[in-house]
Design a protein around this motif. Structure first.
Motif, mmCIF file in Angstrom:
data_model
loop_
_atom_site.group_PDB
_atom_site.id
_atom_site.type_symbol
_atom_site.label_atom_id
_atom_site.label_comp_id
_atom_site.label_asym_id
_atom_site.label_seq_id
_atom_site.Cartn_x
_atom_site.Cartn_y
_atom_site.Cartn_z
ATOM 1 N N ASN A 1 6.277 -116.248 85.834
ATOM 2 C CA ASN A 1 5.490 -115.175 86.434
ATOM 3 C C ASN A 1 4.190 -115.786 86.950
ATOM 4 O O ASN A 1 3.260 -116.004 86.174
ATOM 5 N N ARG B 1 2.890 -111.059 97.218
ATOM 6 C CA ARG B 1 3.976 -111.494 96.331
ATOM 7 C C ARG B 1 4.538 -112.820 96.845
ATOM 8 O O ARG B 1 4.832 -112.962 98.023
ATOM 9 N N TYR C 1 10.252 -113.810 95.048
ATOM 10 C CA TYR C 1 9.942 -113.101 93.809
ATOM 11 C C TYR C 1 10.116 -111.597 93.971
ATOM 12 O O TYR C 1 9.915 -111.046 95.044
ATOM 13 N N THR C 2 10.471 -110.954 92.870
ATOM 14 C CA THR C 2 10.605 -109.505 92.792
ATOM 15 C C THR C 2 9.433 -108.977 91.975
ATOM 16 O O THR C 2 9.074 -109.572 90.951
ATOM 17 N N THR C 3 8.850 -107.879 92.410
ATOM 18 C CA THR C 3 7.776 -107.248 91.657
ATOM 19 C C THR C 3 8.380 -106.263 90.670
ATOM 20 O O THR C 3 9.168 -105.397 91.051
ATOM 21 N N ARG D 1 7.471 -103.766 87.079
ATOM 22 C CA ARG D 1 6.445 -103.141 86.232
ATOM 23 C C ARG D 1 7.022 -103.057 84.827
ATOM 24 O O ARG D 1 8.102 -102.500 84.639
ATOM 25 N N ARG E 1 2.149 -105.770 85.924
ATOM 26 C CA ARG E 1 2.845 -106.286 87.097
ATOM 27 C C ARG E 1 3.328 -107.692 86.778
ATOM 28 O O ARG E 1 2.568 -108.558 86.366
ATOM 29 N N TRP F 1 5.852 -110.805 88.390
ATOM 30 C CA TRP F 1 6.654 -111.332 89.486
ATOM 31 C C TRP F 1 7.658 -112.322 88.902
ATOM 32 O O TRP F 1 7.283 -113.259 88.197
#
Length: 174
Positions: free
Chosen positions: A17, A26, A30-32, A34, A48, A50
């Motif tokens: 991350n 971003r 990478y995917t965000t 939560r 958050r 990543w």
């Protein structure tokens, strides 16, 4: 005789991350997400994180026995591993987190050397410094690779190549 794989102690925040990347941008691939791991309850907003799903197969291809070495502890298996496609991994249990060390080494350093118990290991983290590297060299009898990752970029292709090359030279009994 079956080969004995070197250990790879893996931190989450920094290597997986890239938490220091610019918040409005971003990193590619990478995917965000939560997340609300333990200790991150309301009224705090979700954390958050990543993550790059491509990192799971790359980690599995390193030729190492992966072990979580993170403050996420066992929650890395619940929150991080599924996103990366990793199986449930063993977890380092910290006797005490964030304690000040009398020699100025990172609070993880001594315990990781004890857990490694002389086996070859790499430690991937964004908080490794020269004191840690020197302490490990003085106190660990096996091969060791303290590998610092930039927390603004996370693990990059060159990092995976370096780790793979290091591990290839450390597999015993192959």
């Amino acid at each position: 005789m079956e080969p004995t794989l070197p250990v790879l102690f893996l931190d989450v925040d920094g290597p997986l991350n890239p938490w220091m990347a610019k918040p409005h941008r971003r990193p590619a691939g990478y995917t965000t997400l939560r997340m609300r791991p333990t200790g991150w309850e309301p009224p705090r907003p979700p954390l958050r994180v990543w993550l790059n799903p491509d990192h799971g197969p790359l980690l599995m291809g390193l030729g190492c026995r992966l072990i979580w070495a993170t403050t996420w502890q066992a929650e890395a298996n619940a929150w991080i591993a599924p996103v990366l496609g990793l199986p449930e991994l063993p977890v380092v249990r910290w006797p005490q987190m964030h304690r000040r060390d009398p020699e100025g080494v990172h609070w993880k350093t001594r315990h990781l050397v004890a857990v490694a118990a002389g086996r070859p290991f790499a430690w991937v983290d964004d908080e490794i410094g020269p004191r840690d590297t020197a302490w490990i060299a003085r106190h660990h009898t096996g091969a060791a690779l303290p590998y610092r990752v930039d927390p603004a970029t996370g693990l990059r292709p060159d990092d995976f190549a370096a780790l793979r090359e290091w591990a290839a030279g450390r597999t015993a009994g192959a």
